[in-house]
Design a protein around this motif. Sequence first.
Motif, PDB file in Angstrom:
ATOM      1  N   ALA A 102      38.914  47.769  42.785  1.00  0.00           N
ATOM      2  CA  ALA A 102      38.537  48.405  44.023  1.00  0.00           C
ATOM      3  C   ALA A 102      38.082  49.974  43.629  1.00  0.00           C
ATOM      4  O   ALA A 102      38.631  50.608  42.674  1.00  0.00           O
ATOM      5  CB  ALA A 102      39.679  48.484  44.919  1.00  0.00           C
TER       6      ALA A 102
ATOM      7  N   PHE B   8      46.020  50.740  47.411  1.00  0.00           N
ATOM      8  CA  PHE B   8      45.471  49.509  46.989  1.00  0.00           C
ATOM      9  C   PHE B   8      46.548  48.584  46.142  1.00  0.00           C
ATOM     10  O   PHE B   8      46.626  47.462  46.549  1.00  0.00           O
ATOM     11  CB  PHE B   8      44.238  49.654  46.088  1.00  0.00           C
ATOM     12  CG  PHE B   8      43.575  48.613  45.672  1.00  0.00           C
ATOM     13  CD1 PHE B   8      42.754  47.712  46.596  1.00  0.00           C
ATOM     14  CD2 PHE B   8      43.641  47.826  44.275  1.00  0.00           C
ATOM     15  CE1 PHE B   8      42.026  46.538  46.396  1.00  0.00           C
ATOM     16  CE2 PHE B   8      43.110  46.754  44.099  1.00  0.00           C
ATOM     17  CZ  PHE B   8      42.412  46.114  44.970  1.00  0.00           C
TER      18      PHE B   8
ATOM     19  N   PRO C 200      34.370  46.224  45.406  1.00  0.00           N
ATOM     20  CA  PRO C 200      35.183  45.446  44.781  1.00  0.00           C
ATOM     21  C   PRO C 200      34.848  44.504  43.950  1.00  0.00           C
ATOM     22  O   PRO C 200      33.708  43.917  43.939  1.00  0.00           O
ATOM     23  CB  PRO C 200      36.088  45.026  46.223  1.00  0.00           C
ATOM     24  CG  PRO C 200      34.493  44.868  47.197  1.00  0.00           C
ATOM     25  CD  PRO C 200      33.934  46.042  46.745  1.00  0.00           C
TER      26      PRO C 200
END
Length: 216
Positions: free
Chosen positions: A34, A45, A17
């Motif tokens: 991510a 996400f 990340p």
Amino acid sequence: MEEMKKEFLPYKIICGPGYGEYEEKKSRFLASVAPVSSEEEAAAFIGSVRKKYYDARHHCYAFVIGRNREVTRCSDDGEPSGTAGKPILETLLGSEAVNGILVVTRYFGGTLLGTGGLVRAYTKAAQAGLADAKTAVMRYGKEMTIGLGYADVGQVQYLLEMQKTTISASRYTDKVEFDIRVPGEWEEKVRAALTEATAGRVGITVTGSGYYMDNA
């Protein structure tokens, strides 16, 4: 043969990340990055970012999935067309990293930025997020098992160290076996070096092949 070599070229992925911020005339742009390997993971996400910054005005995003960029998507999420999703996607493509998503969340600061200002701000935020994200190279390689006698262990270990080849597993019985993984283009070079160093006493068996994360 040349086409086969091109097919197995290394490529870069997002593997960890990242987070970055950019501020323009009191509007805050928060970039969240991510790794993802499917559109479903990307959607999940995006949902998590929306939940985290539930009070924000826009959550613009782009993602690239697949070694050959088979899937690319972007969204302006309510911003003027082409001012958010596209610059985020272009930043992601420019990094040459795949299997990643970049969401830029905007908190409006009260002053309109205009199309040029929005493009600049989303680009700067995306760059900051990517700079913080972890990337790695995926390299096509061969998994090999080396069988050798105890007398050749030191020489083989030294040779592999010089070739920057890591021994992933070792077995010591009536003989010694080392499991190694080498980039595909190095296979013949490693074979030749091991054979020469042991005067042909080493046995080499290919046990698998495929892409792996190069931590070198």
